[in-house]
Motif scaffolding. Structure first.
Motif: not given
Length: 288
Positions: A72, A77, A116, A121-122
């Motif tokens: 990240c 993103r 992220f 989240d990734l």
């Protein structure tokens, strides 16, 4: 005793000499028929393009399943998912999804403004694509930034809930360290595979610094043994014996897959694999 599946971690080359070393490592270890090989990112995403190039070349020329590290750090993103799509476009279907280390000289990890927030989240975004098997990192001993060992395990559970398919642990020196961690993960409801990470110690000074940085404890007997072996010039013999014994204990305890941190120096890893009965099965295709 059954023969385990194996996988290997490489890092991308930074110069011509490093390229030759990487391809020698691939050529040496590919005949052992690994489940996959992974290629790392540098701290702060410093080797992003080098990683992409190495992943593509190994995938194209070797016939191996390649898992690309993806972090990240220092990317939006959109940029991160573009990189992932680029891997999918060339047929790479495995990713090692990590938060990543902060750039050297910085004051700790800070999410990119448009990026992220962290690994969970990734992982969730990668899982939503439906294009990848997702490996994640795990710490059998407390991560230096974690509030507690249980907090580490809870975070790992969130990564699996987000869509991870397996975890690869940081290296450790005693089998019981892994078994305690595995039991704690099971108690937390984690049922996905957890693959122990093995570091055959090629350089004791470097391994000791690495252990201190990532929270890996060093048993006094092992520290003393390496100090003596370093003076006697028998480090390779000791490293091979200790890593082989560790892997043997893990296999007896039910482990069926071992992940080796090669540091692009394949000889110790090859020798440990041979000691475990993992012998050449395939011949590598010509590497351009």
């Amino acid at each position: 005793m059954s023969t385990p599946a194996v996988s290997f971690e490489f890092f991308p080359p930074k110069n011509l000499e490093g390229s030759f070393r990487l391809w020698d490592c691939v050529n040496t270890l590919a005949p052992l028929d690994p489940e996959f090989v992974s290629v790392t990112y540098g701290a702060g995403g410093a080797t992003r393009k080098l990683t992409h190039d190495a992943v593509g070349t190994i995938h194209k020329t070797s016939g191996l399943n390649v898992a690309a590290h993806l972090t990240c750090v220092d990317a939006s993103r959109a940029e991160t998912l573009d990189i992932a799509q680029g891997y999918a476009d060339i047929g790479v279907t495995q990713i090692v999804a990590l938060r990543g280390d902060a750039p050297k000289g910085s004051n700790g990890y800070r999410p990119h403004a448009d990026g992220f927030a962290g690994s969970v989240d990734l992982i969730e975004a990668l899982a939503e694509t439906g294009k990848f098997a997702i490996h994640v990192g795990a710490y059998p001993e407390e991560h230096p930034e974690a509030a507690s060992q249980q907090a580490d395990i809870d975070h790992l559970k969130r990564k699996f809930d987000a869509g991870a398919t397996s975890a690869i642990t940081q290296f450790f020196f005693e089998a019981d360290t892994f078994f305690r961690f595995r039991d704690a993960c099971a108690a937390a409801g984690i049922t996905a595979p957890i693959i122990p990470g093995i570091l055959p110690v090629e350089n004791w000074t470097g391994a000791r610094k690495f252990a201190q940085a990532c929270g890996t404890s060093i048993p006094p007997l092992i520290a003393d043994a390496f100090e003596n072996a370093t003076r006697d010039g028998t480090t390779d013999l000791l490293a091979t014996a200790l890593a082989s014994e560790l892997c043997d204990d893990l296999i007896i305890g039910g482990v069926d897959h071992l992940h080796f941190y090669t540091l692009n120096r394949p000889e110790l890893t090859r020798d440990v694999c041979h000691a475990l009965g993992v012998t050449p099965k395939v011949r590598l295709q010509n590497v351009a």
